[in-house]
Design an enzyme around this catalytic site. Structure first.
Site, PDB file in Angstrom:
ATOM      1  N   LEU A   1       5.775 -10.651  -2.663  1.00  0.00           N
ATOM      2  CA  LEU A   1       4.358 -10.813  -3.017  1.00  0.00           C
ATOM      3  C   LEU A   1       3.585 -11.687  -2.021  1.00  0.00           C
ATOM      4  O   LEU A   1       2.527 -12.209  -2.360  1.00  0.00           O
ATOM      5  CB  LEU A   1       4.191 -11.364  -4.446  1.00  0.00           C
ATOM      6  CG  LEU A   1       4.754 -10.482  -5.568  1.00  0.00           C
ATOM      7  CD1 LEU A   1       4.466 -11.107  -6.932  1.00  0.00           C
ATOM      8  CD2 LEU A   1       4.183  -9.065  -5.526  1.00  0.00           C
TER       9      LEU A   1
ATOM     10  N   TYR B   1       0.824  -1.223   0.000  1.00  0.00           N
ATOM     11  CA  TYR B   1       0.000   0.000   0.000  1.00  0.00           C
ATOM     12  C   TYR B   1       0.858   1.273   0.000  1.00  0.00           C
ATOM     13  O   TYR B   1       0.821   2.066  -0.948  1.00  0.00           O
ATOM     14  CB  TYR B   1      -0.913  -0.078   1.223  1.00  0.00           C
ATOM     15  CG  TYR B   1      -1.787   1.116   1.497  1.00  0.00           C
ATOM     16  CD1 TYR B   1      -2.443   1.795   0.472  1.00  0.00           C
ATOM     17  CD2 TYR B   1      -1.997   1.536   2.815  1.00  0.00           C
ATOM     18  CE1 TYR B   1      -3.276   2.866   0.759  1.00  0.00           C
ATOM     19  CE2 TYR B   1      -2.826   2.589   3.114  1.00  0.00           C
ATOM     20  CZ  TYR B   1      -3.466   3.267   2.079  1.00  0.00           C
ATOM     21  OH  TYR B   1      -4.284   4.323   2.372  1.00  0.00           O
ATOM     22  N   ILE B   2       1.653   1.464   1.030  1.00  0.00           N
ATOM     23  CA  ILE B   2       2.417   2.719   1.132  1.00  0.00           C
ATOM     24  C   ILE B   2       3.595   2.696   0.144  1.00  0.00           C
ATOM     25  O   ILE B   2       3.891   3.692  -0.521  1.00  0.00           O
ATOM     26  CB  ILE B   2       2.887   2.957   2.579  1.00  0.00           C
ATOM     27  CG1 ILE B   2       1.665   2.954   3.517  1.00  0.00           C
ATOM     28  CG2 ILE B   2       3.635   4.286   2.692  1.00  0.00           C
ATOM     29  CD1 ILE B   2       1.995   2.956   4.990  1.00  0.00           C
TER      30      ILE B   2
ATOM     31  N   LEU C   1      -9.737   0.188   9.700  1.00  0.00           N
ATOM     32  CA  LEU C   1     -11.076   0.753   9.875  1.00  0.00           C
ATOM     33  C   LEU C   1     -11.682   1.273   8.570  1.00  0.00           C
ATOM     34  O   LEU C   1     -12.795   0.879   8.210  1.00  0.00           O
ATOM     35  CB  LEU C   1     -11.022   1.878  10.929  1.00  0.00           C
ATOM     36  CG  LEU C   1     -12.361   2.554  11.184  1.00  0.00           C
ATOM     37  CD1 LEU C   1     -13.368   1.576  11.773  1.00  0.00           C
ATOM     38  CD2 LEU C   1     -12.184   3.758  12.110  1.00  0.00           C
TER      39      LEU C   1
ATOM     40  N   TYR D   1       4.700  -6.976  16.660  1.00  0.00           N
ATOM     41  CA  TYR D   1       4.855  -6.141  15.460  1.00  0.00           C
ATOM     42  C   TYR D   1       5.586  -4.840  15.811  1.00  0.00           C
ATOM     43  O   TYR D   1       6.593  -4.493  15.190  1.00  0.00           O
ATOM     44  CB  TYR D   1       3.471  -5.835  14.846  1.00  0.00           C
ATOM     45  CG  TYR D   1       3.538  -4.717  13.838  1.00  0.00           C
ATOM     46  CD1 TYR D   1       4.270  -4.865  12.663  1.00  0.00           C
ATOM     47  CD2 TYR D   1       2.881  -3.494  14.060  1.00  0.00           C
ATOM     48  CE1 TYR D   1       4.359  -3.822  11.744  1.00  0.00           C
ATOM     49  CE2 TYR D   1       2.972  -2.464  13.152  1.00  0.00           C
ATOM     50  CZ  TYR D   1       3.707  -2.632  11.995  1.00  0.00           C
ATOM     51  OH  TYR D   1       3.802  -1.610  11.091  1.00  0.00           O
TER      52      TYR D   1
ATOM     53  N   ARG E   1     -10.442  -4.030  21.319  1.00  0.00           N
ATOM     54  CA  ARG E   1      -9.410  -4.887  20.718  1.00  0.00           C
ATOM     55  C   ARG E   1      -8.172  -4.736  21.592  1.00  0.00           C
ATOM     56  O   ARG E   1      -7.796  -3.603  21.907  1.00  0.00           O
ATOM     57  CB  ARG E   1      -9.142  -4.388  19.299  1.00  0.00           C
ATOM     58  CG  ARG E   1      -8.381  -5.330  18.418  1.00  0.00           C
ATOM     59  CD  ARG E   1      -8.369  -4.855  16.967  1.00  0.00           C
ATOM     60  NE  ARG E   1      -7.688  -3.583  16.794  1.00  0.00           N
ATOM     61  CZ  ARG E   1      -7.470  -3.012  15.609  1.00  0.00           C
ATOM     62  NH1 ARG E   1      -7.904  -3.573  14.508  1.00  0.00           N
ATOM     63  NH2 ARG E   1      -6.850  -1.856  15.522  1.00  0.00           N
TER      64      ARG E   1
ATOM     65  N   LYS F   1       9.536  -3.575  14.741  1.00  0.00           N
ATOM     66  CA  LYS F   1       9.890  -2.317  14.067  1.00  0.00           C
ATOM     67  C   LYS F   1      10.871  -1.514  14.926  1.00  0.00           C
ATOM     68  O   LYS F   1      11.793  -0.890  14.394  1.00  0.00           O
ATOM     69  CB  LYS F   1       8.626  -1.501  13.789  1.00  0.00           C
ATOM     70  CG  LYS F   1       7.776  -2.057  12.662  1.00  0.00           C
ATOM     71  CD  LYS F   1       8.425  -1.777  11.313  1.00  0.00           C
ATOM     72  CE  LYS F   1       7.558  -2.164  10.145  1.00  0.00           C
ATOM     73  NZ  LYS F   1       8.135  -1.775   8.850  1.00  0.00           N
TER      74      LYS F   1
HETATM   75  N1  UDP Z   1     -11.488  -0.351  14.531  1.00  0.00           N
HETATM   76  C1  UDP Z   1     -12.823  -0.709  14.767  1.00  0.00           C
HETATM   77  N2  UDP Z   1     -13.359  -1.681  14.008  1.00  0.00           N
HETATM   78  C2  UDP Z   1     -12.685  -2.328  13.011  1.00  0.00           C
HETATM   79  C3  UDP Z   1     -11.339  -1.955  12.767  1.00  0.00           C
HETATM   80  C4  UDP Z   1     -10.778  -0.969  13.540  1.00  0.00           C
HETATM   81  O1  UDP Z   1     -13.458  -0.160  15.666  1.00  0.00           O
HETATM   82  O2  UDP Z   1     -13.261  -3.218  12.360  1.00  0.00           O
HETATM   83  C5  UDP Z   1     -10.877   0.707  15.331  1.00  0.00           C
HETATM   84  C6  UDP Z   1      -9.628   0.261  16.079  1.00  0.00           C
HETATM   85  O3  UDP Z   1      -9.981  -0.245  17.336  1.00  0.00           O
HETATM   86  C7  UDP Z   1      -8.833   1.558  16.155  1.00  0.00           C
HETATM   87  C8  UDP Z   1      -9.251   2.320  14.904  1.00  0.00           C
HETATM   88  O4  UDP Z   1     -10.447   1.722  14.443  1.00  0.00           O
HETATM   89  O5  UDP Z   1      -9.238   2.291  17.276  1.00  0.00           O
HETATM   90  C9  UDP Z   1      -8.218   2.248  13.800  1.00  0.00           C
HETATM   91  O6  UDP Z   1      -7.872   0.897  13.616  1.00  0.00           O
HETATM   92  P1  UDP Z   1      -6.973   0.392  12.419  1.00  0.00           P
HETATM   93  O7  UDP Z   1      -6.891  -1.102  12.528  1.00  0.00           O
HETATM   94  O8  UDP Z   1      -7.483   0.955  11.136  1.00  0.00           O
HETATM   95  O9  UDP Z   1      -5.556   1.065  12.684  1.00  0.00           O
HETATM   96  P2  UDP Z   1      -4.593   1.007  13.975  1.00  0.00           P
HETATM   97  O10 UDP Z   1      -4.890   2.277  14.729  1.00  0.00           O
HETATM   98  O11 UDP Z   1      -4.897  -0.234  14.744  1.00  0.00           O
HETATM   99  O12 UDP Z   1      -3.233   1.016  13.370  1.00  0.00           O
END
Ligand code: UDP
Length: 342
Positions: free
Chosen positions: A32, A10-11, A204, A155, A297, A159
């Site tokens: 890949l 992506y990036i 998200l 992860y 989460r 990094k």
């Molecule tokens: N999130 C959510 N539902 C989803 C995926 C993500 O509520 O199905 C929330 C997640 O808890 C975080 C935010 O959206 O607070 C961004 O999550 P993402 O996985 O996009 O990026 P991260 O911040 O984890 O790198």
């Protein structure tokens, strides 16, 4: 010739496009596993399928002896290739330490060896993450580069380990290096031909758009009891093309300065909650979605917002697409285009 590892991701792919637009010759190395070959076709870029840790392959690419380099030795490396699923890293840390850490170490080893042979070190731009900060204290928001780094999953730790050994190589071997710590990459290329495509998808914005497009029954909101105004997590979303431009600026700086080790946060300094992202996506797409509140989460900090003042000051970086509406609109155009061609 600039070597971009992970250029089919992506990036990485957006950065390849930005480099091409600035007139750089680019060769992509990607195994890949999570990258996509159709991106390489779209970018029309010389491509080597392989691992970053493959010493012989690296040697031939760095020296310009691999056919894909057309005889041009590599002047600098942009290293994006990595696994980036937090949950998977918790379940299978070995996969993350061997792929993200050990393979990066082999890359550095090859770069230092080739730099010695030329008596000129090869600069490196490394793709790191705000996940290296772990869960910052509330008085450390917006997060500056000096914020203590206590990652809370393999992860983030993988990094951070790479950041640390790059810093050691920079001081021991004069390896010029720039490290970027990204916040939440979002959006897609305004041309509509590059975008976010993770499989499986965990982020998200693509999940919200996929749900709105009818490809998923509902969205789970991971927690609505955080200490934020609406109870959902706040993140700093940064347009992927703005990340790409920052990489070009970082590369130009390190090619001209030719030494040193610098770290830059890349974000907008603006936070949006999960609920705000959903509302904005509704406005962009004119579609609704079913959302259920689910348990938190594990490892999600309540608020992550960057201070990118250093990148702006030192690199002259000015993000162009700071508005969440624009990021989601670009992502939506990309999603629609993919659904048509799926
Ligand atoms: N999130 C959510 N539902 C989803 C995926 C993500 O509520 O199905 C929330 C997640 O808890 C975080 C935010 O959206 O607070 C961004 O999550 P993402 O996985 O996009 O990026 P991260 O911040 O984890 O790198």
């Amino acid at each position: 010739m600039i070597l971009v590892t992970g250029g089919a991701g992506y990036i990485g792919s957006h950065t390849v496009r930005a480099l091409q637009e600035q007139g750089f010759d680019v060769v992509v190395l990607d195994n890949l596993v999570y990258g996509h070959h159709d991106i390489i076709t779209t970018l029309n870029v010389p491509f080597v399928e392989g691992d970053v840790g493959d010493r012989n392959l690296l040697k031939s690419i760095l020296r310009g002896e691999h056919p894909a380099t057309a005889g041009s030795p590599v002047q600098a490396v942009l290293h994006f290739a990595a696994f980036a699923y937090v949950g998977e890293s918790v379940a299978n840390p070995l996969r993350y330490y061997s792929n993200n850490v050990v393979q990066s170490l082999h890359l550095l080893e090859a770069m230092v060896a080739e730099g010695r042979r030329r008596a000129k070190p090869i600069p490196l731009v490394f793709s790191s993450t705000c996940a290296t900060y772990g869960i910052p204290e509330s008085d450390q928001i917006p997060i500056e580069e000096s914020c203590p780094q206590f990652p809370i999953n393999p992860y983030g730790r993988s990094k951070l380990m790479v950041e640390q050994f790059i810093a050691d190589f920079a001081s021991a071997h004069d390896l010029p290096a720039v490290v970027f710590r990204y916040f939440n990459a979002a959006g897609a290329h305004p041309d509509g031909d590059l975008g976010e495509h993770h499989d499986p998808e965990t982020h998200l914005i693509p999940l919200v758009l996929d749900t709105m497009a009818g490809h998923r029954p509902y969205l789970q909101i991971y927690g609505d009891d955080y200490p934020t105004p609406d109870g959902t997590c706040i993140r700093d979303y940064i347009h992927v093309c703005d990340l790409a431009i920052a990489h070009v600026l970082g590369l130009q700086r390190i090619l001209s300065v030719g030494q040193g080790y610098e770290v830059y946060n890349l974000g907008n300094g603006l936070g949006y909650s999960v609920q705000e992202v959903i509302s904005c996506a509704k406005a962009v797409t004119q579609c609704g979605l079913l959302a259920h509140v689910a348990p938190r989460r594990s490892g999600d900090p309540a608020v992550l917002v960057a201070s990118a003042a250093k990148a702006m000051r030192e690199l002259g970086w000015v993000p162009q697409f700071t508005d969440l509406h624009t990021m989601i609109a670009h992502a939506w155009t990309w999603h629609m285009q993919r659904f048509v061609t799926r």
